[in-house]
Design an enzyme around this catalytic site. Structure first.
Site, short mmCIF file in Angstrom:
data_model
loop_
_atom_site.label_atom_id
_atom_site.label_comp_id
_atom_site.label_asym_id
_atom_site.label_seq_id
_atom_site.Cartn_x
_atom_site.Cartn_y
_atom_site.Cartn_z
N LYS A 46 4.17 -4.62 5.83
CA LYS A 46 4.19 -4.68 4.36
C LYS A 46 5.61 -4.50 3.81
CE LYS A 46 -0.08 -5.53 3.22
NZ LYS A 46 -0.44 -6.72 2.41
N SER A 83 0.86 -1.18 0.00
CA SER A 83 0.00 0.00 0.00
C SER A 83 0.89 1.23 0.00
CB SER A 83 -0.89 0.00 1.25
OG SER A 83 -1.68 1.19 1.29
N SER A 84 0.35 2.35 -0.45
CA SER A 84 1.18 3.57 -0.56
C SER A 84 1.61 4.10 0.80
CB SER A 84 0.39 4.65 -1.32
OG SER A 84 -0.84 4.91 -0.67
N CYS A 85 1.04 3.56 1.89
CA CYS A 85 1.44 4.04 3.23
C CYS A 85 2.83 3.52 3.62
CB CYS A 85 0.42 3.61 4.28
SG CYS A 85 0.41 1.85 4.58
N HIS A 104 -12.26 2.67 5.11
CA HIS A 104 -11.53 3.79 4.55
C HIS A 104 -12.48 4.94 4.26
CE1 HIS A 104 -8.89 0.32 3.70
NE2 HIS A 104 -7.93 1.20 3.90
N TYR A 156 1.22 -1.41 10.22
CA TYR A 156 0.84 -2.06 8.95
C TYR A 156 1.95 -1.85 7.92
CZ TYR A 156 -1.91 -2.58 4.59
OH TYR A 156 -2.36 -2.94 3.35
#
Ligand code: GFB
Length: 294
Positions: free
Chosen positions: A122, A89-91, A161, A118
């Site tokens: 990842k 994910s972009s986070c 979200h 998280y």
């Protein structure tokens, strides 16, 4: 993914729900891979959620994601899987990364605190895929999608979200004739959104078109403020009330716009605009309230 794979004639799909196969249980995952010996693994399994859930359940987010990816990646390799697609994910990128965010900005600065648990899990998954490729020649690729939305989403008002949450809040305020809808935060953060059908299409494209170690961003290429997103949903739902912004709630990252030039170089481009996607997702929500995760 199942919709997209079936649409392109893939019928030999091995599917297991969380109830049927607990991917956090190593023994269950080993038995499954030894019995079924899949050729290709597409990993969409993870504990995910919005800013509130990530912040409120740090232990569950880091534990479950580490367990699931460790078990699946290792068992896939041990049982001769020829290709594995891992999703992040972009986070994963630094909170204050230059925008748009290039893949090489990974691990160049501090993470957004609300989702660091998280994100760390990842990032460990990315490194596991890269390490298995280096040491064992295992063909794992890692794709980093931006914020996703679409049919089948989680519409729970705490754990979801922003996009599904606002679709539900605005819809319920409309049918209850409420004068206002509350939006978390200041409304100023910017977010990029990609429809899940576009992501599924990108995954299938890269499954065949990409086989290398570097991660690949998957995005739409433009972003909006949370206020603009809320206003778009209000207009799609034809709601006449007002938006209120609750600045006691966290904003999270100020911006997370992905640089998708690597993906474009691999010949893939998204098709579903945010306005189109919100319209179709709202229609889905209204006609699937029985199966929507509320
Ligand atoms: O979608 P969201 O929860 O995730 O929040 P993040 C995006 C922005 O929308 C934040 C605001 O600034 C929220 O404060 N927001 C406004 C709301 N109203 C709402 C609402 O009703 N619900 C929610 N959820 N947000 C996540 C990461 O960050 O992005 C995950 O925590 C993952 O790990 C995901 O990476 C894609 O974009 O802030």
């Amino acid at each position: 993914m199942v919709r997209r794979l079936k649409a392109s004639g893939h019928e030999n799909l091995l599917l297991r729900s969380r109830e049927e196969l607990d991917l956090t249980e190593q023994s269950q995952v080993r038995r499954f891979f030894e019995a079924e010996r899949p050729d290709v693994v597409l990993m969409a399994a993870a504990r995910v959620g919005g800013i509130y859930a990530n912040n409120a359940q740090p232990a569950q987010f880091i534990r479950d994601n580490l367990l699931v990816q460790d078990n699946v990646i290792d068992c896939a390799y041990r049982n001769g899987v020829t290709k594995l697609v891992f999703l992040g994910s972009s986070c994963i990128y630094p909170k204050l990364a230059p925008q748009p965010i290039k893949e090489e900005y990974l691990l160049t600065g501090p993470l957004e605190p609300t989702n660091e648990w998280y994100a760390i899990a990842k990032i460990a998954g990315i490194k596991m895929c890269q390490a298995f490729r280096r040491e064992f020649g295992f063909k794992a690729i890692s794709l980093m999608p931006t914020n996703l939305y679409g049919p089948g989403d989680n519409f729970d008002l705490q754990s979801s979200h922003v996009l599904p949450a606002l679709i539900r809040r605005v819809h319920e305020a409309k049918i209850r004739a409420e004068a206002t809808v509350t939006v978390w935060g200041t409304g100023t953060p910017r977010r990029e959104f990609l429809h899940v059908d576009d992501l599924a299409d990108a995954i299938l494209h890269l499954l065949y078109a990409y086989d290398d170690e570097p991660i690949v961003n998957v995005g739409w290429g433009e972003d909006v403020t949370i206020r603009e997103l809320a206003e778009l949903i209000v207009s799609v739902a034809d709601y006449e009330g007002h938006l209120i912004f609750d600045s006691s709630k966290p904003d999270g990252s100020p911006r997370k716009l992905l640089d998708t030039s690597r993906l474009a170089g691999l010949g893939w481009h998204p098709k579903i605009s945010l306005a189109q996607g919100i319209k179709s997702t709202y229609e889905w929500f209204k006609t699937h309230s029985a199966e929507a995760r509320l």
